[in-house]
Write an enzyme that holds these catalytic residues in place. Structure first.
Site, short mmCIF file in Angstrom:
data_model
loop_
_atom_site.label_atom_id
_atom_site.label_comp_id
_atom_site.label_asym_id
_atom_site.label_seq_id
_atom_site.Cartn_x
_atom_site.Cartn_y
_atom_site.Cartn_z
CG ASP A 60 37.36 51.93 44.86
OD1 ASP A 60 37.60 52.31 43.69
OD2 ASP A 60 37.96 52.37 45.86
CG ASP A 66 39.69 44.05 44.54
OD1 ASP A 66 40.61 43.26 44.27
OD2 ASP A 66 39.59 45.18 44.02
CG HIS A 164 45.18 44.27 43.92
ND1 HIS A 164 44.17 45.05 43.38
CD2 HIS A 164 44.93 44.21 45.25
CE1 HIS A 164 43.36 45.43 44.35
NE2 HIS A 164 43.79 44.95 45.50
CB CYS A 251 39.46 44.35 39.51
SG CYS A 251 40.04 45.67 38.50
C1 CIR Z 1 41.09 50.27 44.79
O1 CIR Z 1 42.05 50.99 45.00
O2 CIR Z 1 40.75 49.41 45.60
C2 CIR Z 1 40.30 50.44 43.51
N1 CIR Z 1 40.29 51.82 43.13
C3 CIR Z 1 40.87 49.60 42.42
C4 CIR Z 1 40.77 48.14 42.67
C5 CIR Z 1 41.27 47.33 41.54
N2 CIR Z 1 41.08 45.95 41.78
C6 CIR Z 1 41.80 44.99 41.25
O3 CIR Z 1 42.74 45.24 40.53
N3 CIR Z 1 41.48 43.73 41.54
#
Ligand code: CIR
Length: 256
Positions: A60, A66, A164, A251
């Protein structure tokens, strides 16, 4: 104004990342293609990109947002709420250190995902989610207050359709929040112009103001038209493969 952004190329095991949606498995060639277009789009907004190599230890990790929160005054390294993503912070630290001398952290048992943090000028909305817990929000608020910002929380733990906070809302400058219908009644949004996103287009609520443009996901014509009607300049990007992994536009980069 942003001048720089950090992105990380998706790894060949991108499809092994976390997801809660049932949209099928991403096609890696298309993932790379869409990521390259995303990078072109961010460059077209005038930003210089730092492009990091894929990190196969963390499927990820292309969702760089994040792992850190970048403010003009300091960088805050997060502590992601999903255990498979914890190591992403150590990987991003040396990159952030190239640009920031003041680096703050979120410590155990606090957890924070950058996707839960929505900055609207000097006010930071912090989403309490399955990834960002109350202790993480408390530590982050203290850091932000010390840096001169206001911070408040929005509890999205009962909302099953978004991962989120920023999956459901974005600040696009000019006192305007783009907000999915389900969140629009929040009294904290009282002082803002609200651009409500219909349930059919709710994925598009995650958009990003980058200097003169607003990056939005392709395929959401009502939001696009409404942005234009309000004088914004949308730049449309195909996000289908990232959507399959719960990812949105914001993200994929850290902008500063
Ligand atoms: C997760 O579940 O952490 C990742 N597959 C997706 C994260 C997406 N991040 C975000 O929207 N800031």
């Amino acid at each position: 104004m942003f001048t720089r952004a950090i992105v990380r190329l998706p790894g060949s095991n991108f499809a092994d990342g976390l997801t809660t949606v049932d949209l099928g498995s991403p096609h890696f060639d298309e993932v790379l293609h869409q990521h390259a277009h995303y990078c072109d789009g961010v460059r077209a907004c005038g930003l210089e990109l730092t492009v990091l190599d894929p990190d196969l230890r963390h499927p990820d990790s292309t969702f760089v947002e994040d792992a850190a929160i970048l403010t003009p005054h300091a960088a805050i390294l997060t502590r992601p709420g999903a255990s498979s993503r914890e190591g992403e912070v150590a990987a991003i630290r040396p990159v952030v250190q190239r640009f920031y001398s003041r680096i703050l952290t979120i410590d155990s048992p606090g957890t924070v995902d950058g996707g839960d943090i929505c900055e609207a000028e000097d006010h930071f909305f912090i989403g309490l989610s399955l990834r960002t817990n109350e202790e993480g929000a408390r530590q982050l608020s203290a850091h932000l207050n010390a840096l001169g910002y206001i911070a408040s929380t929005i509890d999205i733990r009962s909302m099953t359709t978004i991962l989120h906070l920023k999956s459901g809302m974005s600040y696009i400058g000019d006192d305007t929040l783009v907000v999915m219908e389900e969140m629009a009644a929040n009294p904290q949004f009282g002082g803002f112009n609200l651009l409500r996103v219909s349930p059919a287009e709710s994925y598009a609520a995650n958009c990003v103001r980058v200097n003169q443009r607003v990056l939005i996901a392709e395929g959401f014509p009502h939001l696009r038209d409404e942005l234009i009607a309000r004088g914004f300049s949308p730049l449309t990007l195909n996000m289908s493969e990232f959507q399959k992994m719960d990812g949105g536009l914001s993200c994929l980069s850290l902008r500063f």
